[in-house]
Write an enzyme that holds these catalytic residues in place. Structure first.
Site, PDB file in Angstrom:
ATOM      1  N   GLY A  28      -3.272  88.159  58.938  1.00  0.00           N
ATOM      2  CA  GLY A  28      -4.566  88.284  58.265  1.00  0.00           C
ATOM      3  C   GLY A  28      -4.455  88.920  56.897  1.00  0.00           C
ATOM      4  CB  ALA A  29      -4.940  91.194  54.750  1.00  0.00           C
ATOM      5  CG  HIS A  85      -2.064  86.707  50.066  1.00  0.00           C
ATOM      6  ND1 HIS A  85      -1.095  85.740  50.070  1.00  0.00           N
ATOM      7  CD2 HIS A  85      -1.514  87.768  50.730  1.00  0.00           C
ATOM      8  CE1 HIS A  85      -0.011  86.192  50.661  1.00  0.00           C
ATOM      9  NE2 HIS A  85      -0.244  87.424  51.094  1.00  0.00           N
ATOM     10  CG  HIS A 110      -1.554  84.487  54.276  1.00  0.00           C
ATOM     11  ND1 HIS A 110      -2.041  85.589  53.614  1.00  0.00           N
ATOM     12  CD2 HIS A 110      -0.608  84.954  55.136  1.00  0.00           C
ATOM     13  CE1 HIS A 110      -1.432  86.685  54.064  1.00  0.00           C
ATOM     14  NE2 HIS A 110      -0.554  86.333  54.976  1.00  0.00           N
ATOM     15  CD  GLN A 126       5.182  91.650  62.858  1.00  0.00           C
ATOM     16  OE1 GLN A 126       4.974  90.728  63.633  1.00  0.00           O
ATOM     17  NE2 GLN A 126       5.295  91.462  61.552  1.00  0.00           N
ATOM     18  CG  LEU A 154       0.091  86.059  45.743  1.00  0.00           C
ATOM     19  CD1 LEU A 154      -0.915  84.996  46.183  1.00  0.00           C
ATOM     20  CD2 LEU A 154      -0.579  87.045  44.823  1.00  0.00           C
ATOM     21  CB  SER A 155       2.660  91.269  49.606  1.00  0.00           C
ATOM     22  OG  SER A 155       2.635  92.164  50.706  1.00  0.00           O
ATOM     23  NE  ARG A 202       3.247  96.434  55.032  1.00  0.00           N
ATOM     24  CZ  ARG A 202       3.794  95.663  55.971  1.00  0.00           C
ATOM     25  NH1 ARG A 202       4.373  94.525  55.645  1.00  0.00           N
ATOM     26  NH2 ARG A 202       3.757  96.019  57.249  1.00  0.00           N
TER      27      ARG A 202
END
Ligand code: AMP
Length: 318
Positions: free
Chosen positions: A31-32, A34, A37, A61, A184-185, A187
């Site tokens: 999720g989250a 961007h 994904h 994980q 992109l991440s 985090r």
């Protein structure tokens, strides 16, 4: 878009579609979402009749001192993005559904799971392979799409699929970057403005390696030194690892003849970021002029051509 919270309901929906002759593509995520994904969603769409996305922040994980509790969760916004991509199935299970009380079975790719991120995050890849094996069993997709951004994860998953004779094709999708090069991440939202600025040293270091390799520098030690030097220009950056390895075995390589994965992990403040570059097989160079790509002959590449280089970074990671 149909949203499923229960394993049994998701499995049944997938089986019904498959019985009607539809191919299902799976995009596992935490999720989250961007654009990175969404690029996987589009890769699945291009190959399959039906796209299934999973959103599950997988506790298995994360290490005990890692960011599981504060990992960004933006479910409503994620749903809107997936609907606008035309995604048909969203699987967003609870932890109790994925790990029923008393579950003790794990999937571990021995050897590979202890390399790169696995060395610093013990048990991380065991968590990844266990959850992905479960998702593959529930959905039974023809294709499952993963980002080259997590290159070590891809290597571990490829080996899992091979070792367990799983009937799925893994699709590796190129890393999507911001215009300035930052990969992109989910985090990235943790980064302060200053940390984000400093984090650009990762893509800058990889770009430098790409140029050096194109110009004929094929010694991994020299290339790793170049990365460390570039990262050292940013005070807040703490290197976790810099490695040049075989993209399948994740073992260090002594030259770039057969191509290589250049992988870096770095912490900025409290945020750990990873990035990588996949170098294609290198031809031997005979003269300095031949060794130089046209764009760099005879001087340096101006910074203004970053976009062109960024595309090349992307193309090389396919
Ligand atoms: P995550 O939600 O971070 O577990 O990532 C889910 C999938 O998206 C993984 O296969 C990642 O490799 C992929 N992914 C994450 N960031 C990017 C990116 N910048 N470009 C392409 N794929 C990505």
């Amino acid at each position: 878009m149909q949203i499923f919270r229960q394993v049994a309901a998701m499995r049944q929906a997938c089986r019904e579609l498959q019985q009607k002759g539809k191919t299902v593509g799976l995009v596992p995520t935490m999720g989250a979402l961007h654009e990175g994904h969404l690029s996987l969603v589009r890769a699945a769409r291009a190959r399959c009749d039906v796209v299934a996305v999973s959103i599950f922040v997988n506790p298995l994980q994360f290490g005990p001192k890692e960011d599981f509790a504060r990992y960004p969760r933006t479910f409503e916004q994620d749903c809107r993005m997936l609907v606008s991509e035309g995604v048909e199935l969203l699987f967003a299970p609870t932890a109790e559904q994925m790990y029923p009380a008393g579950a003790t079975t794990v999937v571990e790719v021995e050897g590979l799971s202890e390399k790169l991120d696995g060395k610093l995050r013990p048990g991380h890849f065991r968590g990844v392979t266990t959850v992905v094996a479960k998702l593959l069993e529930i959905v039974r997709p023809a294709f499952a799409c993963f980002g080259q951004k997590d290159a070590a994860q891809l290597a571990v998953l490829r080996k899992m699929v091979r070792d367990l004779n799983m009937d799925v094709e893994l699709v590796a999708c190129p890393t999507i970057r911001e215009a300035d090069g930052l990969a992109l991440s989910s985090r990235n939202v943790y980064l302060s403005a200053e940390e984000r600025r400093q984090a650009l040293c990762l893509s800058r270091a990889l770009l430098r390696v790409q140029r050096l390799a194109e110009a004929g520098e094929h010694n991994p030690d020299h290339l790793m030194d170049a990365i460390r030097q570039t990262i050292a220009t940013e005070a807040a950056a703490r290197i976790d690892y810099v490695e040049i390895v075989d993209p399948d075995t994740l073992d260090a390589v002594s030259d770039l003849k057969s191509g290589a994965l250049v992988a870096v992990a770095c912490t900025f403040g409290k945020t750990r970021l990873i990035d990588n570059l996949l170098l294609p097989p290198m031809k031997a160079c005979f003269t300095p002029a031949e060794a130089q790509p046209p764009a760099t002959r005879p001087g340096r590449v101006p910074d203004a051509v970053w976009h062109q280089d960024a595309r090349r970074l992307t193309r090389w990671t396919q």
